[in-house]
Enzyme design. Structure first.
Site, PDB file in Angstrom:
ATOM      1  N   GLU A 104     -19.592  97.598  30.554  1.00 19.05           N
ATOM      2  CA  GLU A 104     -19.709  96.136  30.662  1.00 19.05           C
ATOM      3  C   GLU A 104     -18.527  95.552  31.444  1.00 19.05           C
ATOM      4  O   GLU A 104     -18.702  94.654  32.269  1.00 19.05           O
ATOM      5  CB  GLU A 104     -19.784  95.496  29.275  1.00 19.05           C
ATOM      6  N   HIS A 113     -28.652  92.742  25.382  1.00 18.62           N
ATOM      7  CA  HIS A 113     -28.011  92.836  24.053  1.00 18.62           C
ATOM      8  C   HIS A 113     -28.918  93.724  23.202  1.00 18.62           C
ATOM      9  O   HIS A 113     -30.058  93.358  22.892  1.00 18.62           O
ATOM     10  CB  HIS A 113     -27.886  91.410  23.511  1.00 18.62           C
ATOM     11  N   HIS A 154     -16.879  89.715  23.096  1.00 19.15           N
ATOM     12  CA  HIS A 154     -16.779  90.940  23.898  1.00 19.15           C
ATOM     13  C   HIS A 154     -15.309  91.248  24.141  1.00 19.15           C
ATOM     14  O   HIS A 154     -14.891  91.453  25.285  1.00 19.15           O
ATOM     15  CB  HIS A 154     -17.531  90.777  25.219  1.00 19.15           C
ATOM     16  N   GLU A 200     -21.757  86.264  22.179  1.00 18.31           N
ATOM     17  CA  GLU A 200     -21.162  87.257  21.286  1.00 18.31           C
ATOM     18  C   GLU A 200     -19.781  87.672  21.782  1.00 18.31           C
ATOM     19  O   GLU A 200     -19.586  87.845  22.989  1.00 18.31           O
ATOM     20  CB  GLU A 200     -22.083  88.487  21.282  1.00 18.31           C
ATOM     21  N   ASP A 236     -23.426  89.422  27.744  1.00 17.64           N
ATOM     22  CA  ASP A 236     -24.772  90.010  27.621  1.00 17.64           C
ATOM     23  C   ASP A 236     -25.855  89.191  28.328  1.00 17.64           C
ATOM     24  O   ASP A 236     -26.993  89.649  28.470  1.00 17.64           O
ATOM     25  CB  ASP A 236     -25.150  90.176  26.143  1.00 17.64           C
ATOM     26  N   GLU A 277     -29.323  94.613  20.201  1.00 16.18           N
ATOM     27  CA  GLU A 277     -29.914  94.181  18.935  1.00 16.18           C
ATOM     28  C   GLU A 277     -31.197  93.369  19.134  1.00 16.18           C
ATOM     29  O   GLU A 277     -31.952  93.143  18.193  1.00 16.18           O
ATOM     30  CB  GLU A 277     -28.894  93.360  18.134  1.00 16.18           C
ATOM     31  N   HIS A 305     -19.399  98.813  23.586  1.00 13.96           N
ATOM     32  CA  HIS A 305     -19.416  97.349  23.496  1.00 13.96           C
ATOM     33  C   HIS A 305     -18.094  96.813  24.028  1.00 13.96           C
ATOM     34  O   HIS A 305     -17.046  97.116  23.477  1.00 13.96           O
ATOM     35  CB  HIS A 305     -19.629  96.923  22.042  1.00 13.96           C
TER      36      HIS A 305
END
Ligand code: ZN
Ligand code: MN
Length: 263
Positions: free
Chosen positions: A182, A120, A36, A34, A45, A122, A177
């Site tokens: 992170e 992650h 980032h 994904e 992630d 989701e 995010h």
């Protein structure tokens, strides 16, 4: 006896011996491919829960299974959405099926403790669904049901640490995010993959509390970063990482009990 903690690097005989003699927990990172932002790699992630799982495994005697690299889709207010090039997601049924199959296989190996380490957000409820379906299947097959844990690693950060690191400006996890947390952990664990010169300064994206389809991609910053990562540092990353590893290791002992596998 091997001291290796990664399943993928063990021979089947070393793995079987570890299961038979130490009854170790098996940890499975579940990440995503994904976007980032322009400054972090697509596998962020995956890389963070992998690093935490390996460190916790070295402390507790657990084994880390290969990472589930592909995750569920994101939306603008959580992850930025599916319109970014590079974001490569799977349908919920695909993810659930893969996770359920892996739990069934581990049960066949006579693994009695499994923890998913989600990187992650989701993915979380689909891991829950996979745990439920796997237990149902394992029981129907007459196998002994393992004890299962599902956790998003970020849950282990304490309020005082969040206050200290964010200076009272913490947005919330869905907007964090590619932000300070992170980016800081990546600076601590994988500094060669972080491009700090690409950071821009901006506050948290203002997104509605509801989801709409088709969604308005104009609401999402073009960079994919939902809150600036300015202020990220390797020192903060170490603070976060150390707390995650300690708290996750403690949680493993709490959930699975002290056993020969817990050093
Ligand atoms: Zn992420
Ligand atoms: Mn994500």
């Amino acid at each position: 006896m091997t001291t290796e903690v990664e399943m993928s690097r063990m021979s089947w005989t070393d793995y079987a011996e570890a299961i038979a003699t130490r009854d170790p927990a098996v940890l499975i990172p579940v990440g995503s491919v994904e976007q980032h932002g322009p400054h972090l790699p697509l596998a962020t992630d995956c890389l963070i829960p992998e690093a935490i799982a390996k460190a916790a495994a070295r402390r507790t005697g657990a084994i880390v299974a290969p990472t589930i690299s592909y995750g569920y889709k994101s939306v603008p207010r959580c992850g930025g959405g599916q319109h970014f090039c590079g974001t490569t997601s799977v349908d919920a049924a695909t993810l659930i099926g893969q996770l359920r199959d892996i739990v069934r296989e581990l049960a066949r190996h006579k693994v009695t403790k499994v923890s998913f380490v989600v990187g992650h957000m989701e993915n979380l409820w689909f891991v829950t669904e996979a745990c439920d379906l796997a237990l149902r299947e394992v029981k129907m097959l007459g196998l002994e049901a393992p004890r299962l844990m599902n956790v998003g690693y970020w849950e282990f950060l304490s309020k005082p640490t969040i206050e200290k690191a964010f200076d009272g400006t913490f947005p919330d996890w869905s907007l964090e995010h590619a932000g300070i947390m992170e980016t800081s952990i990546m600076l601590h664990c994988h500094p060669e993959l972080v491009k700090m010169e690409r950071l821009t300064e901006h506050g948290p994206a203002t997104l509605p509390v509801y989801d709409l389809w088709p969604y308005d991609t104009a609401q999402v910053p073009d960079t994919g970063v939902l809150n600036t990562a300015k202020g990220a540092s390797a020192a903060k990353g170490k603070l976060f990482y150390d707390e995650y590893v300690q708290s996750f290791s403690d949680a493993l002992v709490d959930a699975f009990g002290k056993s020969p596998s817990i050093r």
